[in-house]
Write an enzyme that holds these catalytic residues in place. Structure first.
Site, mmCIF file in Angstrom:
data_model
loop_
_atom_site.group_PDB
_atom_site.id
_atom_site.type_symbol
_atom_site.label_atom_id
_atom_site.label_comp_id
_atom_site.label_asym_id
_atom_site.label_seq_id
_atom_site.Cartn_x
_atom_site.Cartn_y
_atom_site.Cartn_z
ATOM 1 N N CYS A 264 33.983 -11.300 -2.439
ATOM 2 C CA CYS A 264 35.143 -12.201 -1.917
ATOM 3 C C CYS A 264 34.136 -13.521 -1.838
ATOM 4 O O CYS A 264 34.591 -14.334 -2.285
ATOM 5 C CB CYS A 264 34.309 -11.275 -0.371
ATOM 6 S SG CYS A 264 35.601 -12.231 1.064
ATOM 7 N N HIS B 21 34.974 -4.619 -0.626
ATOM 8 C CA HIS B 21 33.853 -4.090 0.156
ATOM 9 C C HIS B 21 33.201 -3.106 0.379
ATOM 10 O O HIS B 21 34.319 -2.266 0.058
ATOM 11 C CB HIS B 21 34.315 -5.333 1.546
ATOM 12 C CG HIS B 21 33.845 -6.546 1.980
ATOM 13 N ND1 HIS B 21 33.009 -7.125 1.442
ATOM 14 C CD2 HIS B 21 34.985 -7.903 1.754
ATOM 15 C CE1 HIS B 21 33.489 -8.771 1.622
ATOM 16 N NE2 HIS B 21 34.291 -8.810 1.829
#
EC number: 6.3.5.13
Length: 242
Positions: free
Chosen positions: A93, A192
């Site tokens: 990310c 994630h």
């Protein structure tokens, strides 16, 4: 054998359980009787990356990314040198975005990246959030990656390869079905969850690459991952049906 795993900005970039990736790498090494040292690399610390065998870069908010962006300027030369020399890197990310050219905020401000990945990110009003399934092709192997994504930034690749093709979810930008980015031994992704406990194949790619770079040809034994694989298969079946 021993590996030193560098954890970039653990106090600033640790959203959505990203530290679990460090735990997974450490345990999968220990199960193979490989000694592991975790080295935290924080802002204001000079680091030449010469003793880092494997690097992890987590995610954070815009505020933390600005702080990290400024600090990375002092680390840029040595980090690029290590990456060009083949150091494996997993960037999630915000870390993924900072390895690109820039991140453009909704206000039009640009957070400068390292430019290692030939990609850029722009903020959007819509969050790309939910479970994700990706078909990856690495080292002549096809396998699925599963995880959870939650990002408002949209990343667009230029002259670099995606980590995989989105089957379920948004991926880099919700438009082109691409997820992540690969350059040399650098893997950027929005997955994630954390990523590696759910995807032991990806963890082992990073570990084996690090060992081979450090020790040359090695005998890398597989682990017994039937529980992890069954969990992944259940995840895929559940969301593929929707």
């Amino acid at each position: 054998m021993k590996l030193t795993i560098g954890h970039m900005y653990p106090d600033l970039l640790n959203l959505y359980g990203d530290r679990g990736n460090i735990i997974a790498l450490k345990k999968r090494c220990e199960w193979r009787k490989i000694d592991v040292e975790i080295k935290e690399i924080k802002a204001g610390i000079n680091e030449n990356f010469a003793d880092i065998d494997l690097l992890f870069f987590g995610g954070g908010s815009d505020r933390e990314q600005k702080i990290v962006s400024e600090d990375l300027k002092s680390k840029k030369k040595n980090l690029i040198k290590a990456i060009e020399d083949g150091m494996p890197v997993l960037a999630i990310c915000g870390g993924y975005q900072l390895l690109g050219e820039y991140y453009k905020t909704l206000e039009g401000n640009k957070i400068e990246g390292l430019g290692i990945l030939d990609a850029y990110t722009v903020a959007s009003n819509k969050r790309l959030i939910g479970n994700i399934v990706v078909e990856a092709h690495l080292f002549n192997k096809k396998f699925y990656l599963v995880g959870f994504e939650n990002h408002s930034g949209k990343t667009f690749l230029r002259n670099c390869s995606p980590l995989g093709t989105v089957i379920i979810g948004y991926g880099n930008n919700g438009e082109d079905k691409k997820e992540g980015c690969v350059y040399k031994n650098v893997y950027g992704t929005y997955l994630h969850g954390p990523l590696l406990p759910k995807n032991p194949e990806m963890a082992d790619i990073l570990i084996e690459t690090a060992l081979s770079r450090k020790y040359g040809k090695i005998n890398f034994e597989p682990l017994e991952d039937s529980i992890e694989q069954r969990a992944k298969e259940a995840f895929i079946k559940r969301f593929m049906k929707k």
